[in-house]
Design a protein around this motif. Structure first.
Motif, PDB file in Angstrom:
ATOM      1  N   ASN A 105     -54.429  45.481  71.348  1.00  0.00           N
ATOM      2  CA  ASN A 105     -54.911  44.094  71.056  1.00  0.00           C
ATOM      3  C   ASN A 105     -54.403  43.770  69.628  1.00  0.00           C
ATOM      4  O   ASN A 105     -53.938  42.669  69.316  1.00  0.00           O
ATOM      5  CB  ASN A 105     -56.251  43.909  71.175  1.00  0.00           C
ATOM      6  CG  ASN A 105     -56.751  44.032  72.612  1.00  0.00           C
ATOM      7  OD1 ASN A 105     -56.191  43.958  73.636  1.00  0.00           O
ATOM      8  ND2 ASN A 105     -58.003  44.013  72.914  1.00  0.00           N
ATOM      9  N   ASP A 109     -51.648  40.670  68.790  1.00  0.00           N
ATOM     10  CA  ASP A 109     -52.086  39.687  68.099  1.00  0.00           C
ATOM     11  C   ASP A 109     -51.208  39.618  66.761  1.00  0.00           C
ATOM     12  O   ASP A 109     -50.854  38.438  66.201  1.00  0.00           O
ATOM     13  CB  ASP A 109     -53.446  40.057  67.588  1.00  0.00           C
ATOM     14  CG  ASP A 109     -54.498  39.905  68.675  1.00  0.00           C
ATOM     15  OD1 ASP A 109     -54.121  39.239  69.793  1.00  0.00           O
ATOM     16  OD2 ASP A 109     -55.339  40.360  68.595  1.00  0.00           O
ATOM     17  N   ALA A 188     -51.404  38.859  74.335  1.00  0.00           N
ATOM     18  CA  ALA A 188     -52.018  38.059  73.479  1.00  0.00           C
ATOM     19  C   ALA A 188     -51.741  36.475  73.761  1.00  0.00           C
ATOM     20  O   ALA A 188     -50.547  36.509  74.251  1.00  0.00           O
ATOM     21  CB  ALA A 188     -51.519  38.323  72.042  1.00  0.00           C
TER      22      ALA A 188
END
Length: 273
Positions: A105, A109, A188
């Motif tokens: 993640n 991101d 994302a």
């Protein structure tokens, strides 16, 4: 008879002279060819290869002149690599959930945050979401200071960020690939929800339901773009934009902007129980 004797004699002499010159040329050519053959070296044939293993360990001594020469460069490189960019209050693991992970993640991101303004500046278009491959992230971020060296350890490859334009059908195929993958590939800018049987429940992109009638712009690694069908991520592409931006540099640039590095498992890709 006597009248033509003189002319005949002259023509005979000219003919003999011509034959002589011709034979002389042939002789010179023959000698030259022989000399050429004699100058050629016979090509050798490789009969065997011998090698010797050289052990590199602490018994070897450094050459002072070389060590002194490279020392300033080495010290400067280490200084840059070991400089603190941010701080991680907790270790960020790589495989701490089934569908999305803390480390994955974070990487997705970062790519989204750093590529959105760059892609807008280069093309005037808006980036929709990010898809990376789990295998491209090589290590975790440990608790403590995070340095540029950590960025090189996380992303040791010279991979660049590419933006792929996909039509709705291709995006659906990509979503199906992600849903059926055995690894949690980082995403994302989108949310994928599967039902308890693994079927597709819903897909939102930038907060709106997935629309199969439109095209989407997806940031990813040029490794995945070049791999094409052999990797499975992007079988059909409308266009590809090379941003010229290294994934590793995106990580470093992002870490420079923040004081604290945090990342957790969330609901961006989940399966209902």
């Amino acid at each position: 008879m006597h009248f033509y004797k003189g002319n005949y004699s002259i023509r005979l002499q000219d003919k003999d002279k011509h034959v002589y010159i011709l034979k002389l040329k042939q002789f010179v050519a023959f000698v030259t060819f022989c000399l050429f053959l004699s100058c050629q070296q016979e090509k050798g044939k490789l009969s065997k290869i011998q090698g010797k293993q050289l052990k590199i360990d602490s018994t070897l001594t450094a050459v002072d002149s070389i060590s002194d020469y490279i020392a300033p460069f080495k010290n400067r490189i280490n200084e840059v690599l070991d400089s603190t960019l941010a701080y991680a209050p907790e270790t960020i693991p790589l495989d701490n959930a089934e569908r999305n992970t803390s480390m994955g993640n974070l990487m997705a991101d970062i790519v989204l945050a750093e590529t959105v303004p760059l892609f807008k500046k280069q093309t005037g278009k808006d980036l929709d979401f990010v898809v990376l491959n789990r295998g491209g992230i090589r290590t975790i971020i440990s608790k403590g200071n995070v340095s540029a060296r950590n960025a090189f350890e996380i992303m040791p490859f010279e991979n660049y960020i590419a933006v792929v334009e996909l039509d709705g059908t291709a995006v659906r195929k990509l979503i199906s690939y992600l849903a059926n993958a055995t690894k949690a590939h980082p995403i994302a800018g989108m949310q994928i929800v599967l039902d308890k049987n693994g079927g597709l429940e819903s897909v939102d992109i930038q907060g709106s339901p997935f629309d199969e009638t439109r095209n989407y712009y997806v940031a990813t690694s040029d490794y995945l773009v070049q791999g094409g069908p052999s990797i499975g991520f992007f079988n059909d592409m409308v266009s590809v934009t090379d941003t010229g931006y290294l994934l590793r540099n995106a990580i470093i640039d992002h870490l420079k902007k923040i004081d604290t590095v945090r990342a957790t498992v969330d609901d961006r890709f989940i399966q209902l129980k």
